[in-house]
Write a protein that holds these residues in place. Structure first.
Motif, PDB file in Angstrom:
ATOM      1  N   LEU A  32      38.478  32.603  42.634  1.00 33.85           N
ATOM      2  CA  LEU A  32      37.148  33.212  42.516  1.00 33.85           C
ATOM      3  C   LEU A  32      37.085  34.312  41.456  1.00 33.85           C
ATOM      4  CD1 LEU A  32      36.374  33.526  46.344  1.00 33.85           C
ATOM      5  CD2 LEU A  32      35.451  31.809  44.771  1.00 33.85           C
ATOM      6  N   GLU A  33      38.119  34.423  40.617  1.00 38.73           N
ATOM      7  CA  GLU A  33      38.197  35.555  39.702  1.00 38.73           C
ATOM      8  C   GLU A  33      37.086  35.588  38.659  1.00 38.73           C
ATOM      9  OE1 GLU A  33      41.973  35.425  37.798  1.00 38.73           O
ATOM     10  OE2 GLU A  33      41.600  33.511  36.788  1.00 38.73           O
ATOM     11  N   SER A  34      36.385  34.477  38.449  1.00 33.86           N
ATOM     12  CA  SER A  34      35.298  34.472  37.474  1.00 33.86           C
ATOM     13  C   SER A  34      33.952  34.848  38.098  1.00 33.86           C
ATOM     14  CB  SER A  34      35.169  33.086  36.828  1.00 33.86           C
ATOM     15  OG  SER A  34      34.813  32.115  37.803  1.00 33.86           O
ATOM     16  N   LYS A  35      33.914  35.033  39.416  1.00 32.34           N
ATOM     17  CA  LYS A  35      32.663  35.367  40.091  1.00 32.34           C
ATOM     18  C   LYS A  35      32.295  36.837  39.847  1.00 32.34           C
ATOM     19  CE  LYS A  35      32.275  31.322  42.125  1.00 32.34           C
ATOM     20  NZ  LYS A  35      31.205  30.385  41.751  1.00 32.34           N
ATOM     21  N   PRO A  36      31.005  37.153  39.810  1.00 35.85           N
ATOM     22  CA  PRO A  36      30.593  38.551  39.585  1.00 35.85           C
ATOM     23  C   PRO A  36      31.142  39.515  40.633  1.00 35.85           C
ATOM     24  CG  PRO A  36      28.721  37.062  39.362  1.00 35.85           C
ATOM     25  CD  PRO A  36      29.854  36.238  39.910  1.00 35.85           C
ATOM     26  N   GLU A  37      31.342  39.033  41.851  1.00 40.68           N
ATOM     27  CA  GLU A  37      31.805  39.890  42.936  1.00 40.68           C
ATOM     28  C   GLU A  37      33.330  39.988  43.012  1.00 40.68           C
ATOM     29  OE1 GLU A  37      30.475  35.842  44.455  1.00 40.68           O
ATOM     30  OE2 GLU A  37      29.708  37.399  43.123  1.00 40.68           O
ATOM     31  N   ALA A  38      34.038  39.411  42.033  1.00 48.43           N
ATOM     32  CA  ALA A  38      35.504  39.414  42.060  1.00 48.43           C
ATOM     33  C   ALA A  38      36.080  40.823  42.089  1.00 48.43           C
ATOM     34  CB  ALA A  38      36.053  38.650  40.859  1.00 48.43           C
ATOM     35  N   ILE A  39      35.426  41.775  41.425  1.00 46.16           N
ATOM     36  CA  ILE A  39      35.919  43.160  41.404  1.00 46.16           C
ATOM     37  C   ILE A  39      35.940  43.734  42.819  1.00 46.16           C
ATOM     38  CG2 ILE A  39      35.407  45.510  40.630  1.00 46.16           C
ATOM     39  CD1 ILE A  39      34.281  44.302  38.056  1.00 46.16           C
TER      40      ILE A  39
END
Length: 226
Positions: A32-39
């Motif tokens: 999921l590292e490309s998702k906006p919520e990954a941070i």
């Protein structure tokens, strides 16, 4: 160090189960590292590491508090990923996570309308998973808010308590399992085939008893339960 040695020496099997789940969560975060919520996911993952260290060190209230933060942020980010405006407001500090909203049976992450859009295979098991999610959150909250029963359990100084250590590991195992299931119902169908390959092992290891997972993975349905 003495406390850590006692905690790890007496709970090896339970610790291994928790660390296995934590490693599987890390695989999901990679997918999921490309998702906006990954941070937010990565930040919550670090919180889990701190919670584990606190539990092994005898900082029990802090261990439960940080475990709840991990659960709240991970599940909250998962839910808000389907509400982009609210997600952006949350990131910018204009919207607060509402556990009541997340767990609403009418419109939350495990409501029938949500699951029908993202993972209809899981509609039949929503009550069971939601119960585990709520129980883990509630138990953490009881330690945080000074519930009388939990306050009486906590030692007044840093000293090893096997009963509390085992309870934290049990709640952590439940929280990690529920979190991975949340990620599955929200994201699995949207993942590319290579990303699905990263996480399918975790689903088969921990949830192959569920009809939804067997359907998603194309496994035989004999001997399963909802």
């Amino acid at each position: 160090m003495d406390h850590i040695e006692q905690a790890t020496g007496s709970n090896e099997v339970d610790i291994n189960r928790v660390l296995h789940l934590e490693a599987d969560l890390a695989a999901w975060l990679e997918a999921l590292e490309s998702k906006p919520e990954a941070i937010q996911f990565q930040s919550a993952h670090r919180d889990f590491g701190l919670a584990f260290y606190a539990a092994m060190s005898g900082l029990y209230r802090q261990a439960f508090s940080t475990l709840r933060s991990f659960l709240e942020v991970t599940v909250g980010a998962t839910f808000l990923s389907s509400h982009e405006f609210k997600r952006r407001q949350w990131v910018s500090g204009k919207h607060d996570i509402s556990w009541k909203e997340i767990t609403s049976t009418e419109s939350g992450l495990y409501s029938a309308p949500f699951l029908r859009e993202f993972c209809p295979e899981a509609v039949g098991e929503k009550d069971e998973i939601l119960k585990h999610l709520k129980q883990a959150y509630r138990r953490c909250s009881e330690y945080i808010h000074g519930n009388v029963s939990t306050s009486q359990l906590l030692p007044t100084e840093i000293s090893y308590r096997e009963d509390i250590t085992k309870e934290w590991l049990s709640v952590a195992e439940s929280a990690l399992g529920a979190t991975i299931h949340c990620l599955m119902v929200r994201y699995y169908k949207d993942l590319s085939q290579p990303m699905k390959g990263i996480v399918e092992g975790s689903l088969e290891d921990h949830f192959s008893h569920l009809v939804s997972v067997r359907q998603l993975l194309g496994l035989p349905l004999e001997g399963t339960r909802s």
